[in-house]
Motif scaffolding. Sequence first.
Motif, PDB file in Angstrom:
ATOM      1  N   PRO A 167       0.221  -1.254   0.127  1.00  0.00           N
ATOM      2  CA  PRO A 167       0.099   0.104   0.075  1.00  0.00           C
ATOM      3  C   PRO A 167       0.614   1.144  -0.045  1.00  0.00           C
ATOM      4  N   CYS A 168       0.396   2.257  -0.546  1.00  0.00           N
ATOM      5  CA  CYS A 168       1.222   3.660  -0.245  1.00  0.00           C
ATOM      6  C   CYS A 168       1.654   3.813   1.005  1.00  0.00           C
ATOM      7  N   PRO A 169       2.572   4.332   1.860  1.00  0.00           N
ATOM      8  CA  PRO A 169       2.662   5.038   2.621  1.00  0.00           C
ATOM      9  C   PRO A 169       1.679   5.983   2.837  1.00  0.00           C
ATOM     10  N   VAL A 170       1.035   6.160   4.644  1.00  0.00           N
ATOM     11  CA  VAL A 170       0.271   7.258   4.908  1.00  0.00           C
ATOM     12  C   VAL A 170       1.098   8.196   5.488  1.00  0.00           C
ATOM     13  N   ILE A 171       0.821   9.021   4.339  1.00  0.00           N
ATOM     14  CA  ILE A 171       1.160  11.253   4.902  1.00  0.00           C
ATOM     15  C   ILE A 171       0.239  11.552   5.637  1.00  0.00           C
TER      16      ILE A 171
ATOM     17  N   ASP B 129       6.340  36.935  20.286  1.00  0.00           N
ATOM     18  CA  ASP B 129       4.867  37.893  20.473  1.00  0.00           C
ATOM     19  C   ASP B 129       4.058  37.390  21.037  1.00  0.00           C
ATOM     20  N   LEU B 130       3.454  37.413  22.305  1.00  0.00           N
ATOM     21  CA  LEU B 130       2.933  37.130  22.932  1.00  0.00           C
ATOM     22  C   LEU B 130       1.318  37.224  22.960  1.00  0.00           C
ATOM     23  N   SER B 131       1.314  38.632  21.723  1.00  0.00           N
ATOM     24  CA  SER B 131       0.253  39.094  21.848  1.00  0.00           C
ATOM     25  C   SER B 131      -0.268  38.661  20.216  1.00  0.00           C
ATOM     26  N   GLU B 132      -0.058  37.513  19.201  1.00  0.00           N
ATOM     27  CA  GLU B 132      -0.718  36.412  17.794  1.00  0.00           C
ATOM     28  C   GLU B 132       0.145  35.473  18.078  1.00  0.00           C
ATOM     29  N   PHE B 133      -0.922  34.523  17.142  1.00  0.00           N
ATOM     30  CA  PHE B 133      -0.754  32.604  16.980  1.00  0.00           C
ATOM     31  C   PHE B 133      -0.518  32.537  15.292  1.00  0.00           C
ATOM     32  N   ASN B 134       0.508  32.259  15.149  1.00  0.00           N
ATOM     33  CA  ASN B 134       0.563  31.825  13.072  1.00  0.00           C
ATOM     34  C   ASN B 134       0.774  30.473  13.445  1.00  0.00           C
ATOM     35  N   GLN B 135       0.172  30.366  12.072  1.00  0.00           N
ATOM     36  CA  GLN B 135       0.367  28.416  12.201  1.00  0.00           C
ATOM     37  C   GLN B 135       0.774  28.372  10.536  1.00  0.00           C
ATOM     38  N   GLU B 136       0.967  27.101  10.342  1.00  0.00           N
ATOM     39  CA  GLU B 136       0.821  26.403   9.126  1.00  0.00           C
ATOM     40  C   GLU B 136      -0.043  25.436   9.221  1.00  0.00           C
ATOM     41  N   SER B 137      -0.610  24.783   8.304  1.00  0.00           N
ATOM     42  CA  SER B 137      -1.349  23.517   8.918  1.00  0.00           C
ATOM     43  C   SER B 137      -1.206  22.882   7.167  1.00  0.00           C
ATOM     44  N   PHE B 138      -0.430  21.387   7.364  1.00  0.00           N
ATOM     45  CA  PHE B 138      -1.152  20.364   6.216  1.00  0.00           C
ATOM     46  C   PHE B 138      -2.145  19.724   6.484  1.00  0.00           C
ATOM     47  N   GLU B 139      -2.266  19.441   5.175  1.00  0.00           N
ATOM     48  CA  GLU B 139      -3.375  17.657   5.129  1.00  0.00           C
ATOM     49  C   GLU B 139      -2.754  17.854   4.281  1.00  0.00           C
ATOM     50  N   PHE B 140      -2.741  15.498   3.850  1.00  0.00           N
ATOM     51  CA  PHE B 140      -2.887  14.668   2.825  1.00  0.00           C
ATOM     52  C   PHE B 140      -4.103  13.634   2.891  1.00  0.00           C
ATOM     53  N   PHE B 141      -4.570  14.005   1.986  1.00  0.00           N
ATOM     54  CA  PHE B 141      -5.931  12.619   2.321  1.00  0.00           C
ATOM     55  C   PHE B 141      -5.650  11.573   1.607  1.00  0.00           C
TER      56      PHE B 141
END
Length: 269
Positions: A151-155, A184-196
Amino acid sequence: MRRKSTSIEASDCPKKCAAVDTETVPFCDSDPVKMKDLEDHCVTDWKKKKLVKIPVVLAEVDVQIDLFSEITLPTPAIEIKRIKKRLKLTQCRLIQNTKKLFLEGFVRKNIEFAEADLCVDSDSVCGTISHCTLDTPFRCVTEIEDFITPPCPVIPSKTKEFEYFSATPLPSDFPEKEKLLAGDLSEFNQESFEFFNELPFCELLSSTITEFDEFINRESISGGPFEEKTFKEFDEKMVIKLRFKLLQNQQVWVPAFHPCPDPYPYDHK
């Protein structure tokens, strides 16, 4: 005779007779996926001509499930005439990276049996034919030892947090020229990656059910033939053999065996 006017004055119309809300759709860029990126997502055989997405056989498996059941009929029976069985599979799930396959389902049974409910004498027993439909559940876990095609490896999905440097003044009990140097504690920054990922699935090919039924707590029929007895309970030992394919949709290169036909086979000049 004067005809009544049917004209509509502008003052008779509501403020808005119809509403239109229009916007200009912005353009978004698109880029073709590079072949190297496709290779990283489980594509094989680079020398082929056509890239297709098809169900690929991961494994073909024979599984044996052994069951013991105690069945109680709603009314006394003198004998069982027929048991019609149908196997139903409700779950066939591969837990990737473990090779474990979870199976769950039931055997649907329609039991036809003869009763001794009409008349009885020393030489005969008469009764009706009744039926009872029931489900015998089962579940088990097996291991896929060898894959025809892996099977294809799970990403996995990924989440990354990032922050920016900040220099802020300190309270009065710190030197004036010093500042608090930190994130800086006055902000929240995030990068999200989803693979189906493509989920492996099963295709049931065949089933064989072998059973041994033994009547228990049999009781003699009063006034009837000496060898005839009725029962409501019986023990059932059942061996189920399943054969199924485990598949997964994958992108595969296949050869172009035939050239593309002329879309205009007739003379169109």
